[in-house]
Design a protein around this motif. Structure first.
Motif, PDB file in Angstrom:
ATOM      1  N   VAL A 111       0.853  -1.191   0.000  1.00 29.39           N
ATOM      2  CA  VAL A 111       0.000   0.000   0.000  1.00 29.39           C
ATOM      3  C   VAL A 111       0.889   1.241   0.000  1.00 29.39           C
ATOM      4  O   VAL A 111       1.974   1.242   0.592  1.00 29.39           O
ATOM      5  CB  VAL A 111      -0.979   0.001   1.205  1.00 29.39           C
ATOM      6  CG1 VAL A 111      -0.247   0.058   2.526  1.00 29.39           C
ATOM      7  CG2 VAL A 111      -2.002   1.113   1.097  1.00 29.39           C
ATOM      8  N   PRO A 119      -4.450   6.816   1.774  1.00 30.08           N
ATOM      9  CA  PRO A 119      -4.088   5.716   0.877  1.00 30.08           C
ATOM     10  C   PRO A 119      -4.264   6.116  -0.587  1.00 30.08           C
ATOM     11  O   PRO A 119      -5.214   6.798  -0.944  1.00 30.08           O
ATOM     12  CB  PRO A 119      -5.058   4.591   1.239  1.00 30.08           C
ATOM     13  CG  PRO A 119      -5.733   5.001   2.486  1.00 30.08           C
ATOM     14  CD  PRO A 119      -5.558   6.466   2.652  1.00 30.08           C
ATOM     15  N   GLY A 121      -5.267   4.528  -3.486  1.00 29.58           N
ATOM     16  CA  GLY A 121      -5.920   3.333  -3.994  1.00 29.58           C
ATOM     17  C   GLY A 121      -6.075   2.289  -2.902  1.00 29.58           C
ATOM     18  O   GLY A 121      -5.712   2.494  -1.745  1.00 29.58           O
ATOM     19  N   LEU A 122      -6.603   1.155  -3.306  1.00 25.94           N
ATOM     20  CA  LEU A 122      -6.787   0.044  -2.376  1.00 25.94           C
ATOM     21  C   LEU A 122      -5.480  -0.700  -2.176  1.00 25.94           C
ATOM     22  O   LEU A 122      -4.667  -0.795  -3.105  1.00 25.94           O
ATOM     23  CB  LEU A 122      -7.846  -0.919  -2.917  1.00 25.94           C
ATOM     24  CG  LEU A 122      -9.254  -0.349  -3.033  1.00 25.94           C
ATOM     25  CD1 LEU A 122     -10.165  -1.347  -3.732  1.00 25.94           C
ATOM     26  CD2 LEU A 122      -9.794   0.019  -1.670  1.00 25.94           C
ATOM     27  N   PRO A 123      -5.254  -1.252  -0.995  1.00 29.93           N
ATOM     28  CA  PRO A 123      -4.050  -2.066  -0.796  1.00 29.93           C
ATOM     29  C   PRO A 123      -4.050  -3.260  -1.738  1.00 29.93           C
ATOM     30  O   PRO A 123      -5.101  -3.850  -2.007  1.00 29.93           O
ATOM     31  CB  PRO A 123      -4.153  -2.533   0.664  1.00 29.93           C
ATOM     32  CG  PRO A 123      -5.142  -1.634   1.294  1.00 29.93           C
ATOM     33  CD  PRO A 123      -6.058  -1.148   0.207  1.00 29.93           C
ATOM     34  N   ASN A 124      -2.903  -3.594  -2.244  1.00 27.03           N
ATOM     35  CA  ASN A 124      -2.751  -4.764  -3.102  1.00 27.03           C
ATOM     36  C   ASN A 124      -2.456  -5.959  -2.191  1.00 27.03           C
ATOM     37  O   ASN A 124      -1.300  -6.302  -1.955  1.00 27.03           O
ATOM     38  CB  ASN A 124      -1.620  -4.528  -4.104  1.00 27.03           C
ATOM     39  CG  ASN A 124      -1.491  -5.633  -5.103  1.00 27.03           C
ATOM     40  OD1 ASN A 124      -2.247  -6.600  -5.074  1.00 27.03           O
ATOM     41  ND2 ASN A 124      -0.531  -5.503  -5.994  1.00 27.03           N
TER      42      ASN A 124
END
Length: 157
Positions: A111, A119, A121-124
């Motif tokens: 992230v 953040p 975007g969303l955490p990968n």
């Protein structure tokens, strides 16, 4: 008679509880730390090790890009480490056991955060295979997963 039995049972329950459960977190500034994501090496400057019971451990490698203000975290989550947790925690805090430790990974997460700490975007987060290990001088993790590039991190204590 029934009350006596219940009182005896209640007194015995704390004695039967597992005394090896570890909950806590250790934060460390390593002397040398590196993350590799998508084949790209990045510097990291902080390490967090969190224990969440007798067998759950999260290793978080944290870095900052001072030019852009972006920060990033690479997390590795493991279960069933050998032997037990790498942390020794009590009421005053946690410290790293200087014995060897290794564990299989169950997931990784990458992230990034903008300069305001929000953040990007969303955490990968992905299920993954791989290992984390600790010895007297090094903490290392490497992960392999389908559909994403391998990730790894290493910190010198």
């Amino acid at each position: 008679m029934n009350r006596l039995w219940m009182a005896t049972l209640l007194m015995a329950v704390p004695a039967m509880a597992n005394p090896t459960l570890v909950f806590g977190r250790l934060e460390h500034t390593p002397s040398n730390c590196r993350i590799v994501v998508d084949g790209r090496p990045l510097e990291c400057n902080r390490l967090q090790i969190s224990a969440s019971g007798s067998s759950g451990v999260r290793l978080r490698f944290i870095g900052d890009d001072e030019n852009s203000g972006v920060s990033y975290q690479l997390n590795f989550v493991s279960l069933d480490g050998d032997p037990g947790s790498p942390l020794n925690c009590n009421s005053s805090g946690c410290r790293l056991n200087r014995r060897s430790w290794n564990a299989s990974l169950i997931s990784t997460a990458w992230v990034r955060f903008d300069a305001q700490g929000l953040p990007m975007g969303l955490p990968n987060a992905r299920t993954a295979t791989g290992r984390c290990w600790i010895d007297a001088r090094t903490i290392s993790c490497e992960s392999h997963s389908r559909n994403i590039h391998d990730v790894s991190a290493e910190a010198q204590l």
